[in-house]
Design an enzyme around this catalytic site. Sequence first.
Site, PDB file in Angstrom:
ATOM      1  CG  ASP A  20      -1.982   0.993   1.221  1.00 30.98           C
ATOM      2  OD1 ASP A  20      -2.087   1.727   0.214  1.00 30.98           O
ATOM      3  OD2 ASP A  20      -2.743   1.087   2.198  1.00 30.98           O
ATOM      4  CG  ASP A 112      -2.474   3.704  -3.366  1.00 31.28           C
ATOM      5  OD1 ASP A 112      -3.518   3.089  -3.628  1.00 31.28           O
ATOM      6  OD2 ASP A 112      -2.299   4.323  -2.303  1.00 31.28           O
ATOM      7  CD  GLU A 113      -5.129  -0.315  -1.547  1.00 32.60           C
ATOM      8  OE1 GLU A 113      -5.544  -1.440  -1.190  1.00 32.60           O
ATOM      9  OE2 GLU A 113      -5.845   0.702  -1.530  1.00 32.60           O
TER      10      GLU A 113
END
Length: 410
Positions: A20, A112-113
Site C-alpha cells: 500500500d 497504489d495497492e
Amino acid sequence: MRAVTKDLSDTYPRAIVHVDGDAFFASCEVAKNPTLRGKPVVVGGLRGIAVALTYEAKARGVVRGMPVFQIKKLCPEVVILPGNYEFYDQIAQRMYAIVRRYTSEVEEYSIDECFAELYDADPEMIVRSIQADLMAELGVSFSVGLATTKVLAKVASKFKKPKGLVCIPQGAEAQYLTDVSVGKVWGIGPATAQKLNRAGVRTALEFAALPEWRVREGFAKPHVDLWRELNGEPVFAVHSGKQGMQKSIAATRTFRPPTKDKALVFAYLVKNIEEACRRARAHGLEARHLFFFLKSQEFQYRRFEATLVRHTSATSAVVAAARPLFERAFSTDVLYRATGVTLSGVQPKIGQSALFGDIDAERENLVFETVDQVGRQFGAHTLFLAPSLEVRKGVTEKPHFTLPYLGEVR
DNA sequence: TCTGGGGTCCTAGGACCC
DNA sequence: TCTGGGGTCCTAGGACCC
C-alpha cells in the site's frame, strides 16, 4: 523473535501480502522532484481540494478534502501541485512489476495497492525484500502487510503507516484486531459499522469473536465472508491475470448550473462518451454494451441501456446507439444536473485478422486511431464530435473541418 | 459538505414458467 | 381456478472501495 528453524507453514498456511503506497500521489511528486523532500506537498484535484498530501503537510493540520484556499491560509509555505495521473500510473506499473519478481500471483488492486500470494518457505523475509526494492528503485515508500488472508493483510499494512512492515502469523490475530475499530475493516462501511455499534460491537476483535450463528443470522454473505477472513479462514482469492480484468469503463460529470437545455445535456452526454471511448482505446479495450443515465436535480435517475452492434471503442458507434434513447428519455420539464455513461461487456480488442472483411469496423478504428494520435500530440480532446461543442464555449475557436464518421470537427 | 468520480459485487423483488 | 410452491432470469438499487 521466533526461532528461525520453526516450520513456517504452520504460521502461514497461506501467505498473502498487501502493498500500500504511503501518501502515494504526493510521494510520486517528491520522487520526481527531490527538492520537495521534507516539504509539505499537496496534490489538489477537482475544484481545488486536497486529494493527497505528504506527512509533512499532514503534520501541519492539512487534511484530505480541504479546499486549497484554506490550506494556503493554514500553511503558506505549502507546495500545491495539480496532479498527474499518467505519471502515478507509470509508478504503479513499476510497483506491480517489482512485486512480480517474487511471485506471479499479483492482483493489481488499485493505483497504489496490490495483493500477492507467496509460496516461499520464509514469507517474512520475502516481504522485507519486496519493501526494500520498492523503496530503493522507486523512491516512494510503501507499507506492507503479511497475513493469512486478504482482510488480515489489509489490517497489517494499515497497522503502522508509513513505511510499516507488519506480519500477522496464524494465531497472532487478536493483538492486531483489538485496537482496530470495526468500521476501519476493509468491507465494513458506515451502514454496517452503525448496525454493529448498535449491537455493542466496536472493535474488529469483537466482531471476529461473535459466534458464527449470530453473524449468519444477522448479516448477508459479504459480512459473513469478512468474519471468516478475520478469523484466518481464506475466502477471497488473489485475482491475478484475466480474473482481474476490468469489466466496465465509466465517465460521469455533474454540470453546474443544472439545466433544462436539451442540446446542452446531450452535449455533456457525448462528452462523457468521448471520454469513456478514449480510455477504452488507450487500454486496447472494446465494449459490447452501453449504459447511460440522466440525473435530475432531485437525484432521480433515468437509466437506459443498449447493446452495440459489435464490440467497439469507436465514439461514433456509441453515440449512434445513445442518440435515439436520449431522444425518448429527455423530458423538457426536468432540471438535469448530471449525465453518465458506462461501457460494459469490455474485452481486449481482437486482432486485425479476426476483423478481416468488416470494412466499417476497420474504417472506424482507423479514424479513432487518428483522433488519439492528434490527442497525444496536441492534448486530449483536440478533436471532438460536433454535438459536444456546446460544452466548450470559451474554448478558443479553431478552424474546423470534416472527417468521415465524426462529422464536423474543430 | 446539501451530496465528486470510477469501479465491483450482492440482494430483494417482480415477471414468468412449470 | 376460488390457487401452493418452486425455479430462473432480470432489474433497481444498496453498499462498499479507492
